[in-house]
Design a protein around this motif. Structure first.
Motif, short mmCIF file in Angstrom:
data_model
loop_
_atom_site.label_atom_id
_atom_site.label_comp_id
_atom_site.label_asym_id
_atom_site.label_seq_id
_atom_site.Cartn_x
_atom_site.Cartn_y
_atom_site.Cartn_z
N GLU A 55 34.97 47.49 31.61
CA GLU A 55 34.80 46.79 30.33
C GLU A 55 36.11 46.17 29.88
O GLU A 55 36.12 45.05 29.37
CB GLU A 55 34.28 47.76 29.28
N LEU A 56 37.21 46.88 30.06
CA LEU A 56 38.52 46.35 29.69
C LEU A 56 38.84 45.10 30.51
O LEU A 56 39.34 44.10 29.98
CB LEU A 56 39.59 47.41 29.89
N TYR A 57 38.52 45.12 31.80
CA TYR A 57 38.72 43.96 32.66
C TYR A 57 37.94 42.76 32.13
O TYR A 57 38.47 41.65 32.06
CB TYR A 57 38.29 44.31 34.09
N GLU A 58 36.69 43.00 31.75
CA GLU A 58 35.84 41.92 31.24
C GLU A 58 36.43 41.31 29.96
O GLU A 58 36.43 40.09 29.78
CB GLU A 58 34.42 42.41 31.00
N VAL A 59 36.94 42.16 29.08
CA VAL A 59 37.55 41.68 27.84
C VAL A 59 38.78 40.83 28.14
O VAL A 59 38.95 39.74 27.59
CB VAL A 59 37.92 42.86 26.91
#
Length: 66
Positions: free
Chosen positions: A28-32
């Motif tokens: 999720e952090l990567y996507e953000v």
């Protein structure tokens, strides 16, 4: 955390369990971060610093250590 340690007695097994628990969060952090980068290519650069994203990361890591 105590349950993980009691179920996984070796450091390797503990590390594997920890990675499994953190993987969704990191995804999720990567996507953000990718969405922010797509919106502004210069979001991870320090104004006036010609080293670009690499310089941003070096400064960030150095700040964390301090």
């Amino acid at each position: 955390m105590n349950q993980v340690v009691s179920v996984n007695p070796t450091p390797r097994q503990f590390a594997e369990s920890l990675v499994a628990c953190l993987a969704p969060l990191m995804d999720e952090l990567y996507e953000v971060f990718m969405a922010q980068l797509a919106a502004d290519l210069y979001v991870f650069q320090i104004p006036g610093d010609e080293s670009g994203a690499a310089g941003f990361m070096e400064t960030w890591i150095r700040t964390l250590r301090e």
